[in-house]
Motif scaffolding. Structure first.
Motif, PDB file in Angstrom:
ATOM      1  N   TYR A   3     -20.761  10.354  16.463  1.00 36.24           N
ATOM      2  CA  TYR A   3     -20.933   8.945  16.072  1.00 36.24           C
ATOM      3  C   TYR A   3     -22.389   8.677  15.665  1.00 36.24           C
ATOM      4  CZ  TYR A   3     -20.314   3.846  16.872  1.00 36.24           C
ATOM      5  OH  TYR A   3     -20.229   2.487  16.763  1.00 36.24           O
ATOM      6  N   GLY A  42     -24.205   8.516  11.490  1.00 36.56           N
ATOM      7  CA  GLY A  42     -24.802   7.244  11.080  1.00 36.56           C
ATOM      8  C   GLY A  42     -23.928   6.039  11.381  1.00 36.56           C
ATOM      9  N   LYS A  43     -22.984   6.214  12.347  1.00 38.94           N
ATOM     10  CA  LYS A  43     -22.079   5.093  12.665  1.00 38.94           C
ATOM     11  C   LYS A  43     -22.692   4.136  13.684  1.00 38.94           C
ATOM     12  CE  LYS A  43     -17.823   7.545  11.710  1.00 38.94           C
ATOM     13  NZ  LYS A  43     -16.870   8.475  12.320  1.00 38.94           N
ATOM     14  N   TRP A  44     -23.809   4.499  14.276  1.00 39.84           N
ATOM     15  CA  TRP A  44     -24.433   3.672  15.314  1.00 39.84           C
ATOM     16  C   TRP A  44     -25.299   2.597  14.660  1.00 39.84           C
ATOM     17  CZ3 TRP A  44     -28.813   5.282  19.153  1.00 39.84           C
ATOM     18  CH2 TRP A  44     -28.871   4.337  20.193  1.00 39.84           C
ATOM     19  N   LYS A  45     -24.622   1.487  14.336  1.00 32.66           N
ATOM     20  CA  LYS A  45     -25.302   0.436  13.572  1.00 32.66           C
ATOM     21  C   LYS A  45     -25.733  -0.724  14.474  1.00 32.66           C
ATOM     22  CE  LYS A  45     -24.352   1.935   9.200  1.00 32.66           C
ATOM     23  NZ  LYS A  45     -23.208   2.743   9.159  1.00 32.66           N
ATOM     24  N   VAL A  46     -25.068  -0.825  15.658  1.00 37.64           N
ATOM     25  CA  VAL A  46     -25.360  -1.925  16.576  1.00 37.64           C
ATOM     26  C   VAL A  46     -25.984  -1.310  17.831  1.00 37.64           C
ATOM     27  CG1 VAL A  46     -24.288  -3.709  18.017  1.00 37.64           C
ATOM     28  CG2 VAL A  46     -23.420  -3.250  15.717  1.00 37.64           C
ATOM     29  N   HIS A  56     -23.262  -2.296  22.518  1.00 38.90           N
ATOM     30  CA  HIS A  56     -22.101  -3.180  22.419  1.00 38.90           C
ATOM     31  C   HIS A  56     -21.242  -3.011  23.660  1.00 38.90           C
ATOM     32  CE1 HIS A  56     -18.415  -5.066  21.067  1.00 38.90           C
ATOM     33  NE2 HIS A  56     -19.160  -5.691  20.167  1.00 38.90           N
TER      34      HIS A  56
END
Ligand code: GLV
Length: 337
Positions: free
Chosen positions: A129, A133-137, A140
């Protein structure tokens, strides 16, 4: 030694130096030089004038090889499992078979635990993840939620050396431990509070199921479609024993249909795992290439045990890790001949 001529030993892969050096010092030794396994035809050729074979679990050692090997006296396997060797046939022919138990127990239990923790807390998925590059926040409340290990129920199938070592670790995680085996293990019950149950109860009640039985006719597909019907939807399966103990197709179906939360597998029905295996498409699965005993220390010690078994045998003793003790009746060790 009974004669001055050194016994010939064929080693099917370069094993760690600590063992290989001892073998090379004592015996007329040839080692298959490649990283991958020798084709069976090569083993057959090399076995023709070999007194001993040093084998790995990926080498199929059967009657075809024994037929070609009139001088063969011992097969020294560098593994605790030996389902790749036709032991019955070896015994019939007076061929000794040895393995390397004990030294890999804790290392393998560590790895079963590494898989258990990793699948419960989605470690591998989380790593992907981040890398993808899916860790945008930043943080959470519901990102990559897993399951608690501490206080959960662990079902151990097979409490021999490795299963017991897994249970001891589980005690420190305050787990409720259930186990199933063909015989009860009062020692592990006393040490860890583990409860002996039948296999169906274990499957029904466990949050984590860890498999530690050898592969035999009886354990082939022990975990099959029928039995997978019992498991909780939230449960995880960990397999560090042998692939064929679990019906991989049935497991895939259960995982795909969400009848099981996830699986962490170090062993497979076919190794290496075929590149088109459907398991590769599932996110809720961790796949590792049969490395549960793969620590520097343990692999060195395993290789050393192989050498110790060979040396004992050619010194005329019963090797310390003989898996077919009945063979002694068929052919006593060399010095006693
Ligand atoms: C590894 O799987 C072994 O049997 O040693």
């Amino acid at each position: 030694m009974i004669n001055t001529c050194k016994p010939r030993v064929y080693v099917t892969r370069e094993i760690p130096e600590r063992g290989l050096k001892k073998i090379m010092e004592r015996f007329d030794t040839e080692v298959w030089p490649e990283y991958g396994p020798p084709p069976k035809q090569v083993i057959i050729e090399k076995a023709r004038d070999a007194d001993a074979l040093v084998t790995l679990l990926s080498d199929k050692i059967d009657a075809e090889i024994f037929d070609a090997a009139p001088k063969l006296k011992i097969v020294a396997q560098m593994a605790v499992g030996f389902d790749n060797i036709d032991v019955e046939e070896a015994t019939r022919r007076g061929i000794y078979v040895t393995n390397t138990p004990g030294v890999l127990t804790e290392t393998t239990a560590d790895f079963a635990w590494a898989l258990l923790m990793a699948i419960a807390r989605r470690v591998v998925e989380a790593d992907r993840y981040v890398r993808e590059g899916k860790w945008k926040v930043g943080w959470h409340p519901s990102m990559l939620l897993g399951r608690d290990v501490y206080g959960a129920t662990l079902g151990i199938i097979g409490v021999g050396r490795i299963g017991s070592a897994v249970a001891r670790r589980a005690k420190c995680f305050n787990m409720r431990i259930l186990y199933y085996d063909v015989v009860r293990n009062p020692q592990i019950e006393k040490e860890t509070g583990a409860t002996f149950v039948d296999l169906d109860t274990l499957l029904r009640e466990s949050d984590f199921i860890s498999v530690h039985v050898p592969l035999t006719k009886e354990t082939y597909h022990l975990i099959n479609a029928e039995r997978l019907k019992f498991v909780k939807k939230t449960a995880y399966l960990i397999n560090t024993s042998r692939g064929p103990v679990v019906d991989e197709k049935a497991l895939y179906e259960a995982l795909k249909e969400g009848r099981l939360a996830g699986a962490a597998l170090d062993v497979f029905e076919q190794e290496p795992l075929p590149t088109d295996s459907p398991l590769l498409r599932l996110d809720n699965v961790i796949l590792t290439p049969h490395i549960a005993s793969a620590s520097y220390e343990t692999r060195s010690r395993m290789a050393e045990m192989v050498a110790e078994n060979l040396i004992a045998f050619f010194e005329g003793k019963v090797p310390p890790n003989l898996v077919n003790p009945d063979v002694v009746k068929v052919r006593p060790p060399p010095a006693q001949l």
